[in-house]
Write an enzyme that holds these catalytic residues in place. Structure first.
Site, PDB file in Angstrom:
ATOM      1  N   HIS A  98      45.949 -59.285 -21.890  1.00 20.23           N
ATOM      2  CA  HIS A  98      46.369 -59.296 -20.709  1.00 20.23           C
ATOM      3  C   HIS A  98      44.833 -58.769 -20.647  1.00 20.23           C
ATOM      4  O   HIS A  98      44.177 -58.669 -21.583  1.00 20.23           O
ATOM      5  CB  HIS A  98      47.018 -58.638 -19.464  1.00 20.23           C
ATOM      6  CG  HIS A  98      47.200 -56.873 -20.251  1.00 20.23           C
ATOM      7  ND1 HIS A  98      48.113 -57.359 -21.597  1.00 20.23           N
ATOM      8  CD2 HIS A  98      46.249 -55.847 -20.348  1.00 20.23           C
ATOM      9  CE1 HIS A  98      47.491 -55.420 -22.167  1.00 20.23           C
ATOM     10  NE2 HIS A  98      46.943 -55.383 -21.401  1.00 20.23           N
ATOM     11  N   HIS A 100      42.413 -56.822 -17.710  1.00 17.21           N
ATOM     12  CA  HIS A 100      42.318 -56.348 -17.102  1.00 17.21           C
ATOM     13  C   HIS A 100      40.636 -56.457 -15.862  1.00 17.21           C
ATOM     14  O   HIS A 100      39.472 -56.296 -16.427  1.00 17.21           O
ATOM     15  CB  HIS A 100      41.701 -54.759 -17.226  1.00 17.21           C
ATOM     16  CG  HIS A 100      42.900 -54.098 -17.890  1.00 17.21           C
ATOM     17  ND1 HIS A 100      43.915 -53.289 -17.433  1.00 17.21           N
ATOM     18  CD2 HIS A 100      43.444 -54.511 -19.067  1.00 17.21           C
ATOM     19  CE1 HIS A 100      44.644 -52.579 -18.605  1.00 17.21           C
ATOM     20  NE2 HIS A 100      44.048 -53.349 -19.934  1.00 17.21           N
TER      21      HIS A 100
HETATM   22  P1  AMP Z   1      46.349 -51.906 -21.698  1.00 17.61           P
HETATM   23  O1  AMP Z   1      46.880 -50.180 -22.372  1.00 17.61           O
HETATM   24  O2  AMP Z   1      45.548 -52.843 -22.144  1.00 17.61           O
HETATM   25  O3  AMP Z   1      47.824 -52.423 -23.097  1.00 17.61           O
HETATM   26  O4  AMP Z   1      47.039 -51.974 -20.734  1.00 17.61           O
HETATM   27  C1  AMP Z   1      48.802 -52.302 -20.216  1.00 17.61           C
HETATM   28  C2  AMP Z   1      48.505 -51.176 -18.410  1.00 17.61           C
HETATM   29  O5  AMP Z   1      50.087 -52.300 -18.000  1.00 17.61           O
HETATM   30  C3  AMP Z   1      48.350 -50.176 -17.897  1.00 17.61           C
HETATM   31  O6  AMP Z   1      46.878 -50.623 -17.447  1.00 17.61           O
HETATM   32  C4  AMP Z   1      49.732 -50.407 -17.157  1.00 17.61           C
HETATM   33  O7  AMP Z   1      49.375 -49.540 -16.492  1.00 17.61           O
HETATM   34  C5  AMP Z   1      50.109 -51.629 -16.983  1.00 17.61           C
HETATM   35  N1  AMP Z   1      51.668 -51.398 -17.239  1.00 17.61           N
HETATM   36  C6  AMP Z   1      52.393 -51.348 -17.861  1.00 17.61           C
HETATM   37  N2  AMP Z   1      53.590 -51.417 -17.099  1.00 17.61           N
HETATM   38  C7  AMP Z   1      53.607 -51.960 -15.912  1.00 17.61           C
HETATM   39  C8  AMP Z   1      54.702 -52.955 -15.311  1.00 17.61           C
HETATM   40  N3  AMP Z   1      55.990 -52.528 -15.318  1.00 17.61           N
HETATM   41  N4  AMP Z   1      53.686 -53.311 -14.047  1.00 17.61           N
HETATM   42  C9  AMP Z   1      52.311 -53.249 -13.674  1.00 17.61           C
HETATM   43  N5  AMP Z   1      51.897 -53.060 -14.838  1.00 17.61           N
HETATM   44  C10 AMP Z   1      52.237 -52.678 -15.665  1.00 17.61           C
END
Ligand code: AMP
Length: 133
Positions: A98, A100
């Site tokens: 993903h 950001h």
């Molecule tokens: P990363 O640390 O780059 O893997 O980012 C994962 C992101 O996913 C974090 O910023 C979380 O806040 C976000 N995240 C986790 N669960 C959910 C969810 N159910 N809906 C939306 N975002 C989420």
């Protein structure tokens, strides 16, 4: 085991969806660095940046740029952080690629996003030798 993003894409977990197509889905991050923080998620689960085919990554970057434009237009963002955490050591929590897209404004108090370190004398040249491609 399915990642949280696979469950979101399959509709098992609710999300606020901003966009979707055959290659990716865009949602709001549930814990935003700033409100409007979006995630461009590959529809197929590639664990990391290192695994994704270049065409998919390139398409996701195109969509990230559209989200950047939208955040500037409607939220008054003056800049954005476009970030990929790549593998757990980098802080990646969800093993499903993903991007950001974080809307930023001058003086919003989120800078620096990461602390920095300094090279000792001669060290930058050594790293340069190691990393040149
Ligand atoms: P990363 O640390 O780059 O893997 O980012 C994962 C992101 O996913 C974090 O910023 C979380 O806040 C976000 N995240 C986790 N669960 C959910 C969810 N159910 N809906 C939306 N975002 C989420």
């Amino acid at each position: 085991m399915a990642t949280v993003f696979e469950k979101i894409i399959d509709g098992e977990i609710p999300s606020t969806r901003l966009y979707e197509d055959d290659e990716c889905v865009v949602i709001l991050d549930i814990n935003p660095v700033r409100k409007g923080h979006a995630l461009v998620i590959s529809r197929k689960c590639y664990p990391t940046f290192t695994d994704v085919p270049m065409e998919t990554l390139s398409h996701m970057m195109e969509i990230a740029r559209r989200i950047d434009q939208k955040q500037r237009e409607v939220l008054g963002a003056e800049g954005t952080n476009i970030m990929i955490n790549n593998s757990p050591a980098s802080g990646q929590e969800v093993p499903h690629l993903h991007i950001h897209v974080i809307p930023r404004t001058e003086g919003d108090g989120r800078t620096p996003v990461m602390p920095k370190e300094r090279y000792e004398d001669g060290e930058a040249a050594r790293y340069g030798e190691l990393l040149r491609i």
